[in-house]
Write a protein that holds these residues in place. Structure first.
Motif, PDB file in Angstrom:
ATOM      1  N   UNK A  76      -6.849  81.917  15.600  1.00 20.56           N
ATOM      2  CA  UNK A  76      -7.212  82.811  14.459  1.00 20.56           C
ATOM      3  C   UNK A  76      -8.545  82.878  14.283  1.00 20.56           C
ATOM      4  N   UNK A  77      -9.183  81.427  13.536  1.00 19.33           N
ATOM      5  CA  UNK A  77      -9.682  80.981  13.030  1.00 19.33           C
ATOM      6  C   UNK A  77     -11.486  81.069  13.770  1.00 19.33           C
ATOM      7  N   UNK A  78     -10.906  80.777  15.125  1.00 21.28           N
ATOM      8  CA  UNK A  78     -12.669  80.465  16.296  1.00 21.28           C
ATOM      9  C   UNK A  78     -13.044  82.232  15.794  1.00 21.28           C
ATOM     10  N   UNK A  79     -11.905  83.328  16.059  1.00 26.44           N
ATOM     11  CA  UNK A  79     -12.004  84.607  16.559  1.00 26.44           C
ATOM     12  C   UNK A  79     -13.068  84.662  14.694  1.00 26.44           C
ATOM     13  N   UNK A  80     -11.961  84.299  13.690  1.00 30.08           N
ATOM     14  CA  UNK A  80     -12.941  84.586  12.210  1.00 30.08           C
ATOM     15  C   UNK A  80     -14.870  84.216  12.862  1.00 30.08           C
ATOM     16  N   UNK A  81     -14.868  82.872  13.061  1.00 32.97           N
ATOM     17  CA  UNK A  81     -16.315  82.234  13.195  1.00 32.97           C
ATOM     18  C   UNK A  81     -16.707  83.695  14.327  1.00 32.97           C
ATOM     19  N   UNK A  82     -16.258  83.437  15.253  1.00 31.01           N
ATOM     20  CA  UNK A  82     -16.712  84.595  16.065  1.00 31.01           C
ATOM     21  C   UNK A  82     -17.294  85.515  15.801  1.00 31.01           C
ATOM     22  N   UNK A  83     -16.650  86.122  14.733  1.00 28.05           N
ATOM     23  CA  UNK A  83     -17.314  87.586  14.420  1.00 28.05           C
ATOM     24  C   UNK A  83     -18.840  87.619  13.556  1.00 28.05           C
ATOM     25  N   UNK A  84     -18.761  86.382  13.265  1.00 24.23           N
ATOM     26  CA  UNK A  84     -20.229  85.932  12.283  1.00 24.23           C
ATOM     27  C   UNK A  84     -19.900  86.253  10.410  1.00 24.23           C
ATOM     28  N   UNK A  85     -17.839  85.803  10.605  1.00 19.23           N
ATOM     29  CA  UNK A  85     -17.595  86.219   8.962  1.00 19.23           C
ATOM     30  C   UNK A  85     -17.895  84.878   9.018  1.00 19.23           C
ATOM     31  N   UNK A  86     -18.116  84.324   7.110  1.00 25.04           N
ATOM     32  CA  UNK A  86     -18.385  82.688   6.442  1.00 25.04           C
ATOM     33  C   UNK A  86     -18.151  82.386   6.373  1.00 25.04           C
ATOM     34  N   UNK A  87     -18.192  81.410   6.275  1.00 22.90           N
ATOM     35  CA  UNK A  87     -17.251  79.937   6.099  1.00 22.90           C
ATOM     36  C   UNK A  87     -17.854  78.959   5.186  1.00 22.90           C
ATOM     37  N   UNK A  88     -17.625  77.957   4.185  1.00 22.18           N
ATOM     38  CA  UNK A  88     -17.647  76.906   4.271  1.00 22.18           C
ATOM     39  C   UNK A  88     -16.656  75.976   3.579  1.00 22.18           C
ATOM     40  N   UNK A  89     -17.303  74.746   4.334  1.00 25.02           N
ATOM     41  CA  UNK A  89     -16.734  73.826   3.962  1.00 25.02           C
ATOM     42  C   UNK A  89     -17.362  71.964   3.801  1.00 25.02           C
ATOM     43  N   UNK A  90     -17.072  71.787   2.551  1.00 25.98           N
ATOM     44  CA  UNK A  90     -17.768  71.182   1.994  1.00 25.98           C
ATOM     45  C   UNK A  90     -16.810  69.261   1.814  1.00 25.98           C
ATOM     46  N   UNK A  91     -17.568  67.933   1.936  1.00 28.86           N
ATOM     47  CA  UNK A  91     -16.901  66.783   2.408  1.00 28.86           C
ATOM     48  C   UNK A  91     -16.054  66.634   3.701  1.00 28.86           C
ATOM     49  N   UNK A  92     -14.887  66.191   2.974  1.00 29.70           N
ATOM     50  CA  UNK A  92     -14.713  65.730   4.706  1.00 29.70           C
ATOM     51  C   UNK A  92     -14.112  67.211   4.789  1.00 29.70           C
ATOM     52  N   UNK A  93     -14.066  67.967   4.594  1.00 29.50           N
ATOM     53  CA  UNK A  93     -13.548  69.287   5.111  1.00 29.50           C
ATOM     54  C   UNK A  93     -13.655  69.775   6.353  1.00 29.50           C
ATOM     55  N   UNK A  94     -14.678  70.176   6.910  1.00 32.32           N
ATOM     56  CA  UNK A  94     -15.547  70.812   8.235  1.00 32.32           C
ATOM     57  C   UNK A  94     -15.266  69.465   9.330  1.00 32.32           C
ATOM     58  N   UNK A  95     -15.374  68.241   8.478  1.00 30.43           N
ATOM     59  CA  UNK A  95     -14.316  67.593  10.303  1.00 30.43           C
ATOM     60  C   UNK A  95     -13.643  67.942  10.405  1.00 30.43           C
ATOM     61  N   UNK A  96     -12.097  68.241  10.057  1.00 32.32           N
ATOM     62  CA  UNK A  96     -10.489  68.691  10.819  1.00 32.32           C
ATOM     63  C   UNK A  96     -11.800  69.645  11.985  1.00 32.32           C
ATOM     64  N   UNK A  97     -12.682  70.199  12.130  1.00 33.79           N
ATOM     65  CA  UNK A  97     -12.983  72.230  12.942  1.00 33.79           C
ATOM     66  C   UNK A  97     -13.808  70.888  14.196  1.00 33.79           C
ATOM     67  N   UNK A  98     -13.628  70.016  14.187  1.00 34.61           N
ATOM     68  CA  UNK A  98     -14.493  69.510  15.133  1.00 34.61           C
ATOM     69  C   UNK A  98     -13.679  69.279  16.316  1.00 34.61           C
ATOM     70  N   UNK A  99     -14.304  68.347  17.567  1.00 33.70           N
ATOM     71  CA  UNK A  99     -13.929  67.587  18.664  1.00 33.70           C
ATOM     72  C   UNK A  99     -12.339  66.340  17.863  1.00 33.70           C
ATOM     73  N   UNK A 100     -13.117  65.180  16.842  1.00 29.65           N
ATOM     74  CA  UNK A 100     -12.100  65.062  17.089  1.00 29.65           C
ATOM     75  C   UNK A 100     -12.433  64.204  16.295  1.00 29.65           C
ATOM     76  N   UNK A 101     -11.949  62.984  14.919  1.00 31.71           N
ATOM     77  CA  UNK A 101     -12.009  62.032  14.065  1.00 31.71           C
ATOM     78  C   UNK A 101     -11.771  60.869  14.671  1.00 31.71           C
ATOM     79  N   UNK A 102     -12.213  59.788  14.743  1.00 35.17           N
ATOM     80  CA  UNK A 102     -11.944  58.484  14.870  1.00 35.17           C
ATOM     81  C   UNK A 102     -12.368  57.138  13.971  1.00 35.17           C
ATOM     82  N   UNK A 103     -10.715  57.018  13.621  1.00 34.59           N
ATOM     83  CA  UNK A 103     -10.254  56.000  12.244  1.00 34.59           C
ATOM     84  C   UNK A 103     -10.703  54.319  12.538  1.00 34.59           C
ATOM     85  N   UNK A 104     -10.534  53.797  12.111  1.00 32.89           N
ATOM     86  CA  UNK A 104     -10.909  52.250  11.556  1.00 32.89           C
ATOM     87  C   UNK A 104     -10.799  51.266  12.602  1.00 32.89           C
ATOM     88  N   UNK A 105      -9.317  51.857  13.055  1.00 27.48           N
ATOM     89  CA  UNK A 105      -8.246  51.398  14.601  1.00 27.48           C
ATOM     90  C   UNK A 105      -8.644  51.453  15.451  1.00 27.48           C
TER      91      UNK A 105
END
Length: 246
Positions: A76-105
């Protein structure tokens, strides 16, 4: 009525990020409303009831919670983005929309894959810096907008293509990193490590977002004061003697 959805404000509220949507709302209180979606609730974007989605920075331990909650709504969020509607994620929030997060370990936390790129944590060394960059878009007369702000993060972003960054970096504390542009953009989904009063510090960028929301010739509340403050911060950023260390 324009509906701004704020995701998970009970955890995604570091640095006062959650006030950014308030700038938009208070500029047009008769046209804009804010809907807060809490951890136990279904997001408004799923049913098409959101015109703008915002999420602020959060402690790293809550990123996995947000990922798990949003995973079932990923399409649903992918469809939202593809529709061109705007979103703003600040700080580390936008990381959850990438491919992955690599931890210290060197463990890998799978994320939602809205954009291609990954974040790498270093929880021993926090990176703090002032920031100066530019945002470029020909729509709504935006042209080139000077961006000033702050960064405070345990993670850095890797693997984003050159044409998918949100801001072009001019200067920050880490001179080696200054050649690396900042954040990510997919259509009108915008993610940036800049945190705190981003839209207050950059009224032209706030007006650009209002333009995305369909408001013609937008203004922002306290615009004269905000423009003056932006001018002073930009002067500091352009001063070669200014330290960007925070």
């Amino acid at each position: 009525m324009i509906n701004i959805e704020v995701l998970y404000p009970e955890v995604a509220n570091l640095y006062g990020d959650a006030f950014n949507p308030q700038v938009l709302y208070r500029s047009y209180p008769d046209l804009i409303r804010i809907t807060e979606t809490h951890l136990s609730e279904k997001p408004a974007f799923v049913s098409g009831d959101a015109d703008f989605v915002f999420m602020g920075a959060m402690p790293e331990k809550y990123q996995e919670l947000a990922i798990n909650l949003l995973a079932k709504y990923r399409d649903s969020f992918s469809d939202y983005v593809e529709s061109g509607r705007p979103a703003l994620f600040t700080g580390n929030a936008f990381e959850i929309m990438g491919d992955y997060i690599e931890t210290d370990l060197e463990e890998r936390i799978e994320t939602l894959g809205i954009y291609h790129g990954y974040a790498k944590r270093d929880m021993v060394n926090r990176y703090n810096s002032m920031y100066h960059g530019v945002f470029v878009d020909d729509r709504f007369g935006a042209g080139e907008i000077q961006i000033v702000g702050f960064k405070s993060q345990f993670t850095k972003l890797y693997g984003v293509s050159d044409d998918s960054h949100l801001f072009k970096t001019i200067k920050e504390r880490d001179t080696e990193n200054s050649s690396v542009d900042e954040g990510v953009r997919v259509r009108n989904f915008m993610g940036t490590y800049l945190n705190g009063p981003l839209l207050i510090m950059n009224p032209a960028f706030a007006k650009y977002i209002l333009g995305l929301l369909g408001i013609e010739n937008p203004h922002v509340i306290y615009e004269e004061v905000m423009e003056y403050a932006h001018k002073k911060r930009l002067e500091d950023a352009l001063n070669p003697n200014t330290s960007f260390a925070v």
